[in-house]
Design an enzyme around this catalytic site. Sequence first.
Site, short mmCIF file in Angstrom:
data_model
loop_
_atom_site.label_atom_id
_atom_site.label_comp_id
_atom_site.label_asym_id
_atom_site.label_seq_id
_atom_site.Cartn_x
_atom_site.Cartn_y
_atom_site.Cartn_z
N ASP C 152 0.82 -1.23 0.00
CA ASP C 152 0.00 0.00 0.00
C ASP C 152 0.85 1.27 0.00
O ASP C 152 1.93 1.33 0.56
CB ASP C 152 -0.95 0.05 1.19
N HIS C 179 -3.68 -1.85 -3.22
CA HIS C 179 -3.94 -0.41 -3.39
C HIS C 179 -4.18 -0.23 -4.89
O HIS C 179 -3.24 -0.28 -5.67
CB HIS C 179 -2.71 0.36 -2.89
N ASP C 307 -8.01 4.82 6.40
CA ASP C 307 -6.83 5.24 5.63
C ASP C 307 -6.21 6.46 6.31
O ASP C 307 -5.73 7.39 5.66
CB ASP C 307 -7.18 5.54 4.16
N GLY C 326 -3.16 12.80 1.97
CA GLY C 326 -3.54 12.07 3.19
C GLY C 326 -4.48 12.84 4.08
O GLY C 326 -4.33 14.05 4.27
ZN LIG Z 1 -3.34 3.08 -0.37
#
Ligand SMILES: [Zn+2]
Lengths: 318, 184, 434
Positions: C152, C179, C307, C326
């Site tokens: 990932d 991912h 996540d 993010g």
């Molecule tokens: Zn990811």
Amino acid sequence: MNAMPSEIGQIVWRHRNVIDVDCFTREELYFLLDQARHMENVMDRPIKKVPVLRGKMAVNLFFENSTRTRVSFELAEKMLSADVVNWSVSGSSHAKGETMRDTAWTLEAMGADIVVMRHGAVGSAQYLASKLKRAIVLNAGDGTHAHPTQALLDLYTAWKHLGNLEGKKIALVGDVLHSRVARSDIIAFKTIGCDVVLSGPPTMMPREIDSLGCRYEKDPRKAVQDADMVYLLRIQKERQQDGLFPSVDEYHRWWGADADLMKYARPGALAMHPGPINRGVEISSEVADGHQSVILEQVRSGVAIRMALLYLCGGGAR
Amino acid sequence: MTVLREKAKLMSSDDLNRVIKRIAHEMVEQNKGTENMILVGIHRRGVYLARRLQKIIEEVEGTKVPCGELDITLYRDDLTMLFEQPMVHSTRMPQDISGKNIYLVDDVLYTGRTVRAALEALVDLGRPSSVKLAVIIDRGHRELPIHADMCGKNVPTSKNEVIEVKVTELDGKDEVVICERDAQ
Amino acid sequence: MGKILFKDFKVFNGTEFIDAREVLVDGERVSAIGNSLDSTDAEIIEGYGKILSPGFVDLHAHFRDPGGEWNEDISSGARAGAAGGFTTLVAMPNTKPAISEPSLVEYVLSHGRAAGASRILPSGCVSKNREGKEMAELLKMAEAGAVFFTDDGAPIATSSLFRLALIYTGKDHPRIMEHPEEMSLFKGGQVHEGKVSALSGLKGIPAASEEIDVARGIALARETCGRVHFTHLSSAGALGLIKQAKKEGLDVTCDTTFHHLTLNENAVINSGYNSRYKVNPPLRSKEDQAALWEGMLDGTIDAIVSDHAPWHMDEKDEPFQDAPFGIASLECAAAVIIDFKNKNYPEVPVEMILRKMTSSPASLLTEKWQALGKIEEGSPADITIIDEERTRIVDCSEWNSKARCCPWEGIALTGWPVMTFVEGRKIWQDNEDL
Ligand SMILES: [Zn+2]
């Protein structure tokens, strides 16, 4: 020549920062054009200076090289008697060492009243404005996103020539995908009531053109048909390396503006370009130097419109 | 919020026109004719008053004195104290003002700051050989060493009062009234 | 450890609300469920009708430890999880160094235990050093406690490595978590390819990027009879493929995130390109968002994950284009989804959401953890209490996480976890609540 609604009502100018043209109403745009006209008048005087921003400090913060835009702002600031500081930060923003947050606070500590910023990152002008408590921000280009003063000077140039712009047609030809000029121009010309049509290589168009609210014609002749303004966008040759078009020659043959393409526009249509021009790529010399070209007038308009914005946003109390 | 309450009429339409006529005559007299003369109205009401003076002088003397308009917004000394920037109006001079006799025209003379700004603006446009000032009302309270060379009427006022010179071109009628500011 | 009697709760057992109003915990386990249970020696916690749920299980969180501890470490991450009602968190292995050998799996486990908050379960990389070349020591990592294998942060670099890993792990070892992204379509990408890229000029990441990689994973799952879990799904197209594959009987599963369910590209536009909305996969169109909710309802989506991707303010507080991808959400995720559901999908029962935060994700973990995500006699006493009436304003400055910005900062949300227990031990409590 100026088809301005004869009595522009007194507008309460509520804008401090100018991040993009989408914050302006049609009335505000016309008001701004009118104010720019008076500013242009100052440029014609023996003493090209008025004291209106005396004692104010304007900082031209340029993270990307753009002599034209910087000089235009600098002239405007000086004609309004502001103290001018040019601060150029070379290199990519990641290599610069100081965060923009720190730069912002440094500027304010130095007493800046007006910050004009050019930066390569989308959202940087908005970001800077959010970090400044006192100084105002005029966006001189944030990445591919917006270039409001360019769009306003384009509008001003067109208005001086064509008068009322309601229902007029403008064709924007070139790399719309990477163009902050195109994005701001689309908003500005649509707000003022123009019909906006795009043309250029399909690889240089956003996938969802609909969300820009205008039509796309792959064939530039169809886009330019009956246009009152033909706006050529600058092609950056490195886009060829990205594989977005196979060769400069092919680009010019298809989308470059020559006298032949201009024939499709209305007689007397304006040829416009944000500069600097690539002769023989997006525009041929016969068009660039021809009687329809208003490219140099755009440069002059840039100073006037920037003076108007500096005065309206940057004067006054905080 | 403050409201203006009309207190008294200082001049009727006829009174105002008589005053303008008198000032026109004084101007020509002081200038010894119309030579080298330029009328400059200060935005906004001064511009209309200057045009009327121009017309009267033309009727009397047979010559059309050049008439300009001056916007002093960009020369105001109180801009940094205002939150909203006032609108800029046009500044137009019929010809180069250097070596000319300038007759500045405004409606009311009060603190003198508008006239100061107008003088600064004029100097940026050229070097007149003289500048004279004509106003309809002088209401006192000067903050600068400025006086009117031609004046319609001296009216002692309190700072709480406001003088309104109305002209048909903008206000639909000619008159001069004195109002009082009522704090609410 | 003593006994705790939870009294007067709406008990959600991981699947549904049951009639019983009381749950008795004895030591680390649930010992009884019912009404009028014997409270001798037990500490009593009165619920006044709040929800008692199995602790939340998050299959996908980034803790930046080792190598990026100023952004988050395992301890701060575990405490952030606890404060968000999560009792089990799967740590992603894209750290520095990447978790691709057994000793590093043990590092994550031991630091997780030391934190004394949520249970941290490690995942290991599919490839050595997450370089996408050779297969890592998957079986040794499984032995050490890895519960997923994933590269990932990026897809498994080549289809041949993906295929080998599927054959090698089979059905008796941790699942492969993919991912889903086709990297050649990413290059310089910043936002969803669509309205937001058109308006900003930012390079778009087309939904096709996700769809292509999901198609690859499905083809490999079919060919190898392997198990693939696709994580952080964001697009309608990819979801459609998974729905088909499930119908076909393939062992493929997927999750989406709290932010993809509750936000779309308009949030990026309306914020004037604020970096707090910058995430990969990007916030997609309104239609994609609606498709995700459909996938929640029709069972295509098995789990909701955070996540959680925390960044120190110095890294994240940048102009959009310069900021890292993010969104940090652990501490408000449950409230974000409950509040959004109640406002936009009031007809959807809250159980549906809770299932995908408890029993459903837990069932995708390794054999050892199959008892998680449920409230049954004998199951580990991982319990989260939820107050559906509680309204709080999201305030990142108070977070246990080291992240200091998130899309919901300053927004009032209703429906918050108020107490969290792991194996019978209270690891977090909303101090203003009781
Ligand atoms: Zn990811």
